[in-house]
Design a protein around this motif. Structure first.
Motif, PDB file in Angstrom:
ATOM      1  N   GLY A   1      41.825  36.833  31.548  1.00 50.92           N
ATOM      2  CA  GLY A   1      41.158  37.815  32.403  1.00 50.92           C
ATOM      3  C   GLY A   1      41.291  37.239  33.935  1.00 50.92           C
ATOM      4  N   SER A   2      41.133  35.930  34.054  1.00 51.96           N
ATOM      5  CA  SER A   2      41.361  35.354  35.464  1.00 51.96           C
ATOM      6  C   SER A   2      42.695  35.684  35.908  1.00 51.96           C
ATOM      7  CB  SER A   2      40.931  33.845  35.618  1.00 51.96           C
ATOM      8  OG  SER A   2      40.991  33.294  36.528  1.00 51.96           O
ATOM      9  N   ARG A   3      43.502  35.250  35.187  1.00 49.42           N
ATOM     10  CA  ARG A   3      45.065  35.367  35.533  1.00 49.42           C
ATOM     11  C   ARG A   3      45.317  36.798  35.850  1.00 49.42           C
ATOM     12  NH1 ARG A   3      47.921  30.985  36.802  1.00 49.42           N
ATOM     13  NH2 ARG A   3      49.819  32.055  36.124  1.00 49.42           N
TER      14      ARG A   3
ATOM     15  N   MET B   1      43.912  37.712  39.103  1.00 43.43           N
ATOM     16  CA  MET B   1      44.345  37.167  40.395  1.00 43.43           C
ATOM     17  C   MET B   1      46.007  37.908  40.517  1.00 43.43           C
ATOM     18  SD  MET B   1      45.965  33.158  40.324  1.00 43.43           S
ATOM     19  CE  MET B   1      47.301  33.488  39.118  1.00 43.43           C
ATOM     20  N   ARG B   2      46.579  38.197  39.568  1.00 46.15           N
ATOM     21  CA  ARG B   2      47.765  38.810  39.891  1.00 46.15           C
ATOM     22  C   ARG B   2      47.646  40.420  40.302  1.00 46.15           C
ATOM     23  NH1 ARG B   2      52.942  39.026  41.548  1.00 46.15           N
ATOM     24  NH2 ARG B   2      54.181  40.761  40.632  1.00 46.15           N
ATOM     25  N   ARG B   3      46.590  41.147  39.693  1.00 51.18           N
ATOM     26  CA  ARG B   3      46.361  42.396  40.145  1.00 51.18           C
ATOM     27  C   ARG B   3      46.143  42.300  41.678  1.00 51.18           C
ATOM     28  NH1 ARG B   3      41.804  44.538  41.336  1.00 51.18           N
ATOM     29  NH2 ARG B   3      40.705  43.033  40.398  1.00 51.18           N
ATOM     30  N   MET B   4      45.265  41.369  42.064  1.00 53.62           N
ATOM     31  CA  MET B   4      44.655  41.368  43.429  1.00 53.62           C
ATOM     32  C   MET B   4      46.064  40.923  44.426  1.00 53.62           C
ATOM     33  SD  MET B   4      40.875  39.931  43.085  1.00 53.62           S
ATOM     34  CE  MET B   4      40.663  40.049  44.903  1.00 53.62           C
ATOM     35  N   ALA B   5      46.975  39.915  43.999  1.00 55.32           N
ATOM     36  CA  ALA B   5      47.936  39.680  44.649  1.00 55.32           C
ATOM     37  C   ALA B   5      49.090  40.794  44.978  1.00 55.32           C
ATOM     38  CB  ALA B   5      48.773  38.544  43.983  1.00 55.32           C
TER      39      ALA B   5
ATOM     40  N   TYR C   1      37.734  42.974  30.734  1.00 55.84           N
ATOM     41  CA  TYR C   1      38.849  42.087  30.462  1.00 55.84           C
ATOM     42  C   TYR C   1      39.155  40.940  31.394  1.00 55.84           C
ATOM     43  CZ  TYR C   1      41.078  45.523  27.005  1.00 55.84           C
ATOM     44  OH  TYR C   1      41.397  46.413  25.843  1.00 55.84           O
ATOM     45  N   GLU C   2      38.944  41.353  32.685  1.00 55.77           N
ATOM     46  CA  GLU C   2      39.076  40.322  33.573  1.00 55.77           C
ATOM     47  C   GLU C   2      37.723  39.154  33.644  1.00 55.77           C
ATOM     48  OE1 GLU C   2      41.376  42.854  37.157  1.00 55.77           O
ATOM     49  OE2 GLU C   2      39.297  42.195  37.528  1.00 55.77           O
ATOM     50  N   LYS C   3      36.768  39.549  33.026  1.00 53.61           N
ATOM     51  CA  LYS C   3      35.695  38.482  32.817  1.00 53.61           C
ATOM     52  C   LYS C   3      35.650  37.850  31.736  1.00 53.61           C
ATOM     53  CE  LYS C   3      32.401  41.107  35.889  1.00 53.61           C
ATOM     54  NZ  LYS C   3      31.012  41.917  36.084  1.00 53.61           N
ATOM     55  N   GLY C   4      36.538  38.263  30.904  1.00 49.19           N
ATOM     56  CA  GLY C   4      36.675  37.752  29.443  1.00 49.19           C
ATOM     57  C   GLY C   4      35.563  38.233  28.421  1.00 49.19           C
TER      58      GLY C   4
ATOM     59  N   PHE D   1      50.042  34.604  31.372  1.00 48.63           N
ATOM     60  CA  PHE D   1      48.784  34.576  31.098  1.00 48.63           C
ATOM     61  C   PHE D   1      48.347  33.321  30.342  1.00 48.63           C
ATOM     62  CE2 PHE D   1      49.897  39.050  31.752  1.00 48.63           C
ATOM     63  CZ  PHE D   1      49.162  39.652  32.745  1.00 48.63           C
ATOM     64  N   SER D   2      49.161  32.617  29.889  1.00 46.35           N
ATOM     65  CA  SER D   2      48.863  31.467  29.230  1.00 46.35           C
ATOM     66  C   SER D   2      48.985  30.244  30.028  1.00 46.35           C
ATOM     67  CB  SER D   2      50.043  31.258  28.026  1.00 46.35           C
ATOM     68  OG  SER D   2      51.177  30.889  28.612  1.00 46.35           O
TER      69      SER D   2
END
Length: 76
Positions: free
Chosen positions: A15-17, A20-24, A46-49, A72-73
């Protein structure tokens, strides 16, 4: 009283990845949700897990965010 268990560390990392990508690339949660056929609240989970993402959804997200699934891994 409903007790929520903490997110699985792997789900939280994915979710963090994703965030990060969505915001980038300057994409909002609402836009990503729309492209996935979800609400922005579901994207938030999803982003918070909080919600686990299945492999087909992960592949769909990777395509929208224009990254390989392996993105994502990687360690955050």
């Amino acid at each position: 009283m409903v007790r929520h268990k903490p997110p699985n560390p792997i789900d939280a990392n994915v979710g963090s990845r994703m965030r990060m990508r969505r915001m980038a690339i300057g994409m909002s949660q609402a836009t990503l949700g729309e492209r996935l056929g979800l609400t922005f609240q579901q994207v938030q989970k999803y982003e918070k897990g909080m919600n686990r993402m299945g492999s087909s959804r992960l592949q769909q997200v990777a395509g929208i965010l224009q990254v390989p699934v392996s993105f994502f891994s990687k360690a955050g």
